[in-house]
Design a protein around this motif. Structure first.
Motif, short mmCIF file in Angstrom:
data_model
loop_
_atom_site.label_atom_id
_atom_site.label_comp_id
_atom_site.label_asym_id
_atom_site.label_seq_id
_atom_site.Cartn_x
_atom_site.Cartn_y
_atom_site.Cartn_z
N PHE A 1 13.27 -1.09 16.61
CA PHE A 1 13.03 -2.05 15.53
C PHE A 1 11.69 -2.72 15.81
CE2 PHE A 1 13.53 -6.15 13.34
CZ PHE A 1 14.18 -5.79 12.17
N ALA A 2 10.99 -3.15 14.74
CA ALA A 2 9.71 -3.81 14.96
C ALA A 2 9.59 -5.06 14.10
CB ALA A 2 8.56 -2.85 14.63
N ILE A 3 8.92 -6.06 14.68
CA ILE A 3 8.55 -7.27 13.93
C ILE A 3 7.02 -7.23 13.81
CG2 ILE A 3 8.55 -9.79 13.88
CD1 ILE A 3 11.07 -9.67 15.68
N LEU A 4 6.56 -7.14 12.57
CA LEU A 4 5.16 -6.79 12.32
C LEU A 4 4.46 -7.93 11.58
CD1 LEU A 4 3.03 -4.55 12.38
CD2 LEU A 4 4.13 -3.52 10.39
N ASP A 5 3.54 -8.59 12.27
CA ASP A 5 2.72 -9.60 11.61
C ASP A 5 1.77 -8.88 10.65
OD1 ASP A 5 1.44 -11.91 10.88
OD2 ASP A 5 0.46 -12.27 12.81
N ILE A 6 1.66 -9.38 9.42
CA ILE A 6 0.84 -8.66 8.43
C ILE A 6 -0.64 -8.78 8.76
CG2 ILE A 6 0.13 -8.66 6.00
CD1 ILE A 6 3.03 -9.48 5.32
N PHE B 1 11.86 -2.05 10.31
CA PHE B 1 11.00 -3.15 10.73
C PHE B 1 11.02 -4.25 9.67
CE2 PHE B 1 7.31 -2.59 7.92
CZ PHE B 1 7.52 -1.30 7.45
N ILE B 2 10.51 -5.40 10.09
CA ILE B 2 10.33 -6.51 9.14
C ILE B 2 8.90 -7.01 9.29
CG2 ILE B 2 12.74 -7.24 9.06
CD1 ILE B 2 12.07 -9.36 11.15
N PHE B 3 8.41 -7.57 8.20
CA PHE B 3 7.10 -8.22 8.26
C PHE B 3 7.29 -9.68 8.68
CE2 PHE B 3 5.70 -4.99 5.03
CZ PHE B 3 4.69 -4.44 5.81
N ALA B 4 6.29 -10.19 9.39
CA ALA B 4 6.24 -11.62 9.66
C ALA B 4 4.96 -12.14 9.02
CB ALA B 4 6.21 -11.89 11.16
N SER B 5 5.07 -13.24 8.28
CA SER B 5 3.88 -13.72 7.57
C SER B 5 4.01 -15.19 7.22
CB SER B 5 3.69 -12.91 6.29
OG SER B 5 2.73 -13.53 5.49
N PRO C 1 11.87 -6.56 4.37
CA PRO C 1 12.09 -8.00 4.45
C PRO C 1 10.89 -8.71 5.06
CG PRO C 1 13.89 -6.79 5.48
CD PRO C 1 12.80 -5.81 5.21
N VAL C 2 10.67 -9.96 4.64
CA VAL C 2 9.57 -10.74 5.19
C VAL C 2 10.14 -11.96 5.91
CG1 VAL C 2 7.50 -12.06 4.68
CG2 VAL C 2 8.00 -9.99 3.39
N LEU C 3 9.74 -12.09 7.15
CA LEU C 3 10.19 -13.20 7.98
C LEU C 3 9.14 -14.30 7.87
CD1 LEU C 3 12.26 -14.01 10.19
CD2 LEU C 3 10.72 -12.95 11.85
N GLN C 4 9.61 -15.48 7.50
CA GLN C 4 8.67 -16.59 7.33
C GLN C 4 8.49 -17.34 8.64
OE1 GLN C 4 7.08 -17.87 4.60
NE2 GLN C 4 8.11 -17.04 2.78
#
Lengths: 116, 496
Positions: free
Chosen positions: A49-54, A75-79, A94-97
């Motif tokens: 799994f990945a957490i990816l800062d845009i 994965f999810i985006f972090a932004s 999904p986008v993680l705030q």
């Protein structure tokens, strides 16, 4: 326990994500803090799994997202921008705030794939 | 006095009983060159009867003197001059235009004709000079021998029409000036094909100076045909409803073969109906609001960016708080450490904000980071290094790292004693390798602690990760020495 790739360009936030992932009982991979190391990690590292800062130091991380989609790794985006900065290709990601809610990260990891 | 028997009436030839006919009948012709009516030649009688019968203003000027006989319609035209004018000689009856009349008499009695359209004359028919315009047609009247004996004039006053035309022309010129000087763009398109019939300079500017008069919109501006504007014009033309658009995006070709350029327009399509109420034209009026729209977009971008920074800062604070609490021994220690770290972060933000977040001067950044550790005594720090810039991401990391090093030096290292010194040096090698050294001296010996706290994790693990470089720390007998190396590119945030 899952292996979680962290892609995040700021030191403090990368450290926070490592801690959250560790506290959730997972194993952090990375962090990859620039586009090229992130691409290399996405291509070659072993993770679930990945957490990816845009935004990676002014560059967008979408090539990394494309690599993850190709490899079939959830994965999810972090932004800090929220869903607004995304084009249609990634509408289902999904986008993680920021700032981060560890409970939300846990649910996103659990909900991502049955194999995790 | 008994009324004359009609058969014996010398004025029977008039065949009319109107005011002018009565004047003819009652006038004392004996004191004029024409003489008593019984002596009039048939040609004079016929011509008099003809003009008296006519509803058109006609005057006859008989003989060399131009004795005036006119009809009812002409008497209206003559104004206050009537009825004294009747039977007078034309040069005396209209003294203000005597020269004009003189010429008429000469030409007419020589058998010629004259015609004037909207002839301007100044007449005194109401007791004051008055500018009038007339259509005047003069032709000779022949006597029994075929010789010109008088001149007959058809006199149509056109003053009202001439003045109305002048007003219209002035009005039109005012409108045209308004149209051409208007700060907004305006155009008129006519008919179902929307043919350009009017274009003001602002509109011409909008379409890149193209000549479009007489062309249909589809042919004149081919690039807009597929952008919905033709459908909109068709809709206005068929429905008769005005349409308004705000900040409408349009792609226009400003130069032949040039690229399409994005503009934003506020405009209205206003249907213009003809006399029978059907839409004949569409008046297009509006403004190019591209600059305003761009400014709004820019503002939106700035607000988004601000939101992003705020969220990032909150996450950074979240990181500082959670990690500090993890390692702190007492709440008081935790509170102090959290505050100091947040202050270090804020200090780096201040340096970056001064330069619009484009980056920071490294010396300014170092000075800001060590400021909390500079006591009132002689300066414990020695800074040396070239002028150079670091990127915003690297700047925050380096500032946080210097803060952690300073905090440790105050607690355990060189800055824990008055004689302690710290040398901070940076350089760029020939291989474009950036090197930063933090070297303590004069303090107590420091031993490496077994546990890895926030500080050591930051400076030895995450910082070199971020800059794709290396970092190490030596616990030398004479003091701690920390070294960071990375490519100049990475320190400038230009590494990919």
């Amino acid at each position: 326990m899952a292996r979680i790739l962290i892609v995040e360009d700021e030191v403090l936030i990368a450290m926070l994500l490592e801690d959250i992932v560790t506290d959730l009982g997972h194993h952090p991979v990375g962090p990859a803090m620039r586009l090229q190391p992130a691409l290399a990690a996405a291509e070659h590292e072993d993770f679930d799994f990945a957490i990816l800062d845009i935004n990676l130091a002014g560059q967008q991380s979408f090539p990394v997202a494309d690599c993850l989609l190709r490899r079939g790794i959830p994965f999810i985006f972090a932004s800090g921008y929220g869903q607004a900065g995304l084009n249609e290709d990634y509408a289902r990601i999904p986008v993680l705030q920021k700032p981060y809610d560890p409970g939300q990260i846990a649910r996103m990891i659990e909900g991502s794939a049955p194999s995790v | 006095m008994t009324p004359p028997v009609p058969a014996d009436d010398p004025f029977a030839f008039l065949g009319h009983t109107g005011p002018a006919a009565r004047l003819v009948r009652d006038f004392d012709w004996g004191r004029t060159p024409l003489g008593r009516v019984e002596t009039w030649p048939q040609s004079l009688k016929t011509a008099t009867a003809l003009l008296i019968q006519s509803p058109v203003p006609i005057v006859m000027l008989w003989g060399e003197e131009g004795v005036m006989i006119y009809n009812d319609a002409y008497s209206v035209f003559a104004g206050h001059r009537h009825p004294a004018l009747f039977g007078s000689n034309v040069r005396e009856g209209w003294p203000e235009v005597a020269d004009f009349s003189d010429n008429v008499m000469k030409v007419g009695l020589a058998g010629g004709t004259l015609a004037y359209q909207d002839q301007e004359l100044t007449l005194h028919r109401k007791g004051y000079p008055e500018q009038v315009w007339m259509n005047l047609d003069y032709s000779p009247v022949l006597d029994e021998s075929g010789k010109p004996a008088g001149v007959i004039a058809i006199v149509i006053e056109t003053t009202d029409r001439v003045l109305a035309e002048r007003r219209n022309r002035a009005e039109f010129q005012r409108l045209q000036a308004l149209f051409s000087q208007a700060p907004t763009f305006m155009t008129m398109v006519s008919g179902p094909e929307h043919v350009f019939t009017l274009v003001n300079p602002e509109y011409r500017k909008l379409i890149g100076g193209r000549d479009v008069i007489g062309l249909a919109v589809r042919d004149a501006l081919p690039e807009v045909a597929d952008q919905g504007f033709l459908d909109l014009l068709d809709h206005v033309y068929s429905s008769g409803e005005a349409v308004t658009r705000t900040a409408q995006r349009i792609l226009l070709r400003w130069r032949d073969q040039g690229p399409l350029e994005e503009r934003f327009l506020d405009f209205v399509y206003q249907p213009i109906r003809d006399e029978d109420g059907t839409v004949a034209h569409i008046f297009v009026q509006g403004s190019d609001v591209t600059e305003r729209v761009r400014a709004e977009n820019h503002q939106r971008l700035l607000i988004n960016e601000l939101n992003h920074r705020v969220k990032n800062s909150l996450a950074a604070v979240q990181s500082i708080v959670t990690q500090t609490l993890r390692h702190a021994t007492t709440p008081k220690d935790a509170a102090q450490a959290i505050t100091a770290r947040i202050m270090a972060l804020a200090g780096a933000h201040n340096v970056l904000t001064r330069e619009n977040w484009d980056g920071a001067d490294l010396r300014a950044l170092v000075e800001s980071a060590i400021h909390p550790f500079c006591g009132p005594g002689p300066d414990a720090f020695r800074l040396s290094g070239p002028d150079m810039r670091v990127g915003p991401y690297a700047a925050i990391s380096i500032a946080l790292a210097l803060h952690e090093l300073g905090t440790n030096a105050v607690k355990y290292g060189a800055l824990s004693v008055p004689a302690g010194r710290v040398r901070i040096g940076w350089s760029v090698g020939g291989d474009q390798l950036f090197r930063l050294d933090w070297t303590e001296a004069g303090g107590p010996p420091v031993v490496e602690s077994g546990r890895r706290g926030f500080g050591s994790r930051l400076i030895l693990q995450v910082l070199p990760d971020q800059l794709q470089g290396q970092a190490w720390i030596d616990y030398r007998p004479d003091g701690v020495a920390f070294t960071l190396t990375a490519s100049v590119e990475a320190v400038r945030d230009e590494a990919t």
